[in-house]
Design a protein around this motif. Structure first.
Motif, mmCIF file in Angstrom:
data_model
loop_
_atom_site.group_PDB
_atom_site.id
_atom_site.type_symbol
_atom_site.label_atom_id
_atom_site.label_comp_id
_atom_site.label_asym_id
_atom_site.label_seq_id
_atom_site.Cartn_x
_atom_site.Cartn_y
_atom_site.Cartn_z
ATOM 1 N N GLY A 147 0.814 -1.211 0.000
ATOM 2 C CA GLY A 147 0.000 0.000 0.000
ATOM 3 C C GLY A 147 0.845 1.257 0.000
ATOM 4 N N ASP A 148 1.954 1.246 0.748
ATOM 5 C CA ASP A 148 2.851 2.408 0.769
ATOM 6 C C ASP A 148 3.502 2.609 -0.592
ATOM 7 N N HIS A 149 3.922 1.517 -1.226
ATOM 8 C CA HIS A 149 4.523 1.626 -2.554
ATOM 9 C C HIS A 149 3.535 2.222 -3.553
ATOM 10 N N LEU A 150 2.268 1.809 -3.462
ATOM 11 C CA LEU A 150 1.259 2.314 -4.400
ATOM 12 C C LEU A 150 0.989 3.792 -4.178
ATOM 13 N N ARG A 151 0.933 4.218 -2.916
ATOM 14 C CA ARG A 151 0.709 5.637 -2.628
ATOM 15 C C ARG A 151 1.866 6.492 -3.132
ATOM 16 N N GLN A 152 3.093 6.008 -2.989
ATOM 17 C CA GLN A 152 4.242 6.753 -3.500
ATOM 18 C C GLN A 152 4.190 6.853 -5.016
ATOM 19 N N LEU A 153 3.781 5.771 -5.662
ATOM 20 C CA LEU A 153 3.693 5.782 -7.114
ATOM 21 C C LEU A 153 2.619 6.755 -7.583
ATOM 22 N N ALA A 154 1.541 6.905 -6.810
ATOM 23 C CA ALA A 154 0.469 7.823 -7.168
ATOM 24 C C ALA A 154 0.943 9.269 -7.201
ATOM 25 N N GLU A 155 2.013 9.556 -6.480
ATOM 26 C CA GLU A 155 2.550 10.918 -6.486
ATOM 27 C C GLU A 155 3.400 11.192 -7.718
ATOM 28 N N ALA A 156 3.535 10.181 -8.576
ATOM 29 C CA ALA A 156 4.370 10.323 -9.771
ATOM 30 C C ALA A 156 3.545 10.480 -11.040
ATOM 31 N N GLY A 157 2.215 10.707 -10.913
ATOM 32 C CA GLY A 157 1.443 11.009 -12.107
ATOM 33 C C GLY A 157 0.250 10.126 -12.386
ATOM 34 N N LEU A 158 -0.247 9.383 -11.389
ATOM 35 C CA LEU A 158 -1.457 8.583 -11.602
ATOM 36 C C LEU A 158 -2.362 8.697 -10.391
ATOM 37 N N ASP A 159 -3.627 8.316 -10.574
ATOM 38 C CA ASP A 159 -4.597 8.279 -9.493
ATOM 39 C C ASP A 159 -5.189 6.885 -9.409
ATOM 40 N N TYR A 160 -5.714 6.543 -8.238
ATOM 41 C CA TYR A 160 -6.415 5.280 -8.084
ATOM 42 C C TYR A 160 -7.531 5.431 -7.067
ATOM 43 N N THR A 161 -8.529 4.587 -7.186
ATOM 44 C CA THR A 161 -9.634 4.563 -6.239
ATOM 45 C C THR A 161 -10.272 3.193 -6.296
ATOM 46 N N ALA A 162 -11.043 2.845 -5.280
ATOM 47 C CA ALA A 162 -11.725 1.558 -5.249
ATOM 48 C C ALA A 162 -13.228 1.781 -5.217
ATOM 49 N N ILE A 163 -13.938 1.074 -6.080
ATOM 50 C CA ILE A 163 -15.397 1.044 -6.062
ATOM 51 C C ILE A 163 -15.783 -0.421 -5.875
ATOM 52 N N GLY A 164 -16.148 -0.759 -4.655
ATOM 53 C CA GLY A 164 -16.389 -2.153 -4.349
ATOM 54 C C GLY A 164 -15.091 -2.928 -4.436
ATOM 55 N N SER A 165 -15.112 -4.045 -5.151
ATOM 56 C CA SER A 165 -13.912 -4.869 -5.298
ATOM 57 C C SER A 165 -13.090 -4.483 -6.516
ATOM 58 N N LYS A 166 -13.527 -3.454 -7.244
ATOM 59 C CA LYS A 166 -12.807 -3.016 -8.448
ATOM 60 C C LYS A 166 -11.890 -1.849 -8.116
ATOM 61 N N ILE A 167 -10.628 -1.961 -8.517
ATOM 62 C CA ILE A 167 -9.653 -0.879 -8.346
ATOM 63 C C ILE A 167 -9.482 -0.188 -9.686
ATOM 64 N N LEU A 168 -9.724 1.120 -9.705
ATOM 65 C CA LEU A 168 -9.610 1.906 -10.924
ATOM 66 C C LEU A 168 -8.284 2.650 -10.919
ATOM 67 N N LEU A 169 -7.534 2.545 -12.011
ATOM 68 C CA LEU A 169 -6.288 3.279 -12.193
ATOM 69 C C LEU A 169 -6.518 4.316 -13.281
ATOM 70 N N LEU A 170 -6.208 5.587 -12.963
ATOM 71 C CA LEU A 170 -6.496 6.685 -13.880
ATOM 72 C C LEU A 170 -5.276 7.570 -14.055
ATOM 73 N N PRO A 171 -5.107 8.161 -15.247
ATOM 74 C CA PRO A 171 -4.066 9.182 -15.375
ATOM 75 C C PRO A 171 -4.426 10.389 -14.526
ATOM 76 N N GLU A 172 -3.441 11.048 -14.003
ATOM 77 C CA GLU A 172 -3.681 12.199 -13.125
ATOM 78 C C GLU A 172 -4.447 13.305 -13.830
ATOM 79 N N THR A 173 -4.341 13.365 -15.149
ATOM 80 C CA THR A 173 -4.999 14.418 -15.925
ATOM 81 C C THR A 173 -6.402 14.027 -16.374
ATOM 82 N N HIS A 174 -6.912 12.884 -15.924
ATOM 83 C CA HIS A 174 -8.267 12.452 -16.288
ATOM 84 C C HIS A 174 -9.279 13.427 -15.701
#
Length: 333
Positions: A147-174
């Motif tokens: 989880g820490d690795h993923l949060r650090q990676l999110a600071e490098a230009g991507l976003d993520y969120t969870a809706i139920g059991s699905k994890i969505l990965l989005l570009p930061e500019t979405h």
């Protein structure tokens, strides 16, 4: 629900409900159940992490995740839960892996897959779009929480969120919009806040000590002056990736981030907003002249909080829908 997929119990009488959605973070939920009969017996046997909480709003699935705390009280049971991302805070990297000059979204996919690989509670990943930012990273087996690795990676230009059991990965500019809000939709008003503590005009990012990687972005700003920040990310392995990470961080912290909060008021019934569609990472078109800081732009949803009380014989229950949206340099781009 049980880990096996079987239904354990249905909470027929709810006295309080709260569920959230979060950007680049783990969301939470809380319910108070007034149990009776067989429901009480079933709920007396539930266990944290073994069972999950699943919520529906007007018959539509809106949230689920593992139960992380249970409190049995006289005539009431309180359940607290976190979304599927919470498992990654309880997982470590399971194999050595090095990435060289790949889209950071590919790295995020691998981190998630590796985190769940030994024991998958049931998840899917949807990549909404590539980040468009390349990076080189190295991860070592049994080092660091996933989880820490993923949060650090999110600071490098991507976003993520969870809706139920699905994890969505989005570009930061979405910035796809899911609705529009104006002062008429917010009868109790809103709050516009500028977070000066988040302003950084020059970022310095250091990689692993072994690689000696170092990157920077920004400098003295004519309007804000100079605000510098140094951060170490040991998984970065070359100067180019360090520079990319610094650029992404600067984009998110320049200009000063502006946040709009609906102050936990219920959106007007006629507001053209579908609550289940309020997903962090998407955006709302917000127009407001209700404060001295006028707003008229597309803002990214960063958080959602829905609460409802069951009321009593004399007072009806009430639902409150709170939406947080933000504008940073990344959204402006």
């Amino acid at each position: 629900m049980d880990r096996s997929g079987a239904m354990v119990a249905v909470g027929e009488v709810l006295t309080a409900v709260e569920w959230t959605r979060a950007l680049d973070a783990v969301s939470t939920a809380r319910v108070m159940i007034n149990p009776d009969g067989d429901c009480c017996n079933r709920l007396g046997r539930i266990s944290t992490w073994r069972n999950s909480l699943v919520l529906f709003r007007d018959g539509r699935y809106v949230w689920d995740g593992p139960i992380t705390a249970i409190s049995w009280k006289l005539g009431a049971i309180e359940l607290q839960a976190k979304d599927v991302l919470a498992w990654l805070d309880n997982r470590v990297v399971h194999q050595d892996r090095t990435f060289s000059n790949v889209d950071v979204m590919e790295i995020a996919e691998w981190l998630i897959d590796d985190g769940y690989a030994p024991d998958d509670p049931g998840h899917t990943v949807q990549v909404v779009g590539w980040a468009g930012i390349s990076g080189s990273r190295s991860y070592s087996k049994n080092v660091g929480q996933t989880g820490d690795h993923l949060r650090q990676l999110a600071e490098a230009g991507l976003d993520y969120t969870a809706i139920g059991s699905k994890i969505l990965l989005l570009p930061e500019t979405h910035m796809a919009s899911v609705g529009r809000l104006s002062d008429a939709d917010l009868p109790a008003g809103l709050e516009v806040a500028e977070d000066g503590g988040s302003l950084v005009t020059r970022w310095i990012v250091a990689g692993s000590e072994q690689s000696g990687a170092l990157g920077e972005a920004g400098g003295v700003d004519e309007f804000y002056g100079l605000h510098e920040r140094y951060v170490e990310q040991s998984e970065i392995t070359d100067n180019t990736s360090a520079a990319e990470a610094a650029t992404a961080r600067r984009r998110a912290s320049m200009p000063v981030p502006v946040f709009v909060d609906t102050q936990e008021v219920t959106l007007a019934p006629e507001a053209a907003i579908d609550v289940p569609s309020l997903v962090p990472g998407w955006a709302l078109d917000v127009t407001s002249a209700g404060t001295c800081r006028k707003v008229a732009q597309r803002l990214k949803i960063t958080g959602v909080k829905v609460t409802e009380t069951g009321g009593d014989e004399n007072t009806p229950g009430q639902e409150s829908v709170q939406v947080q949206v933000a504008a940073t340099g990344a959204e402006a781009a």
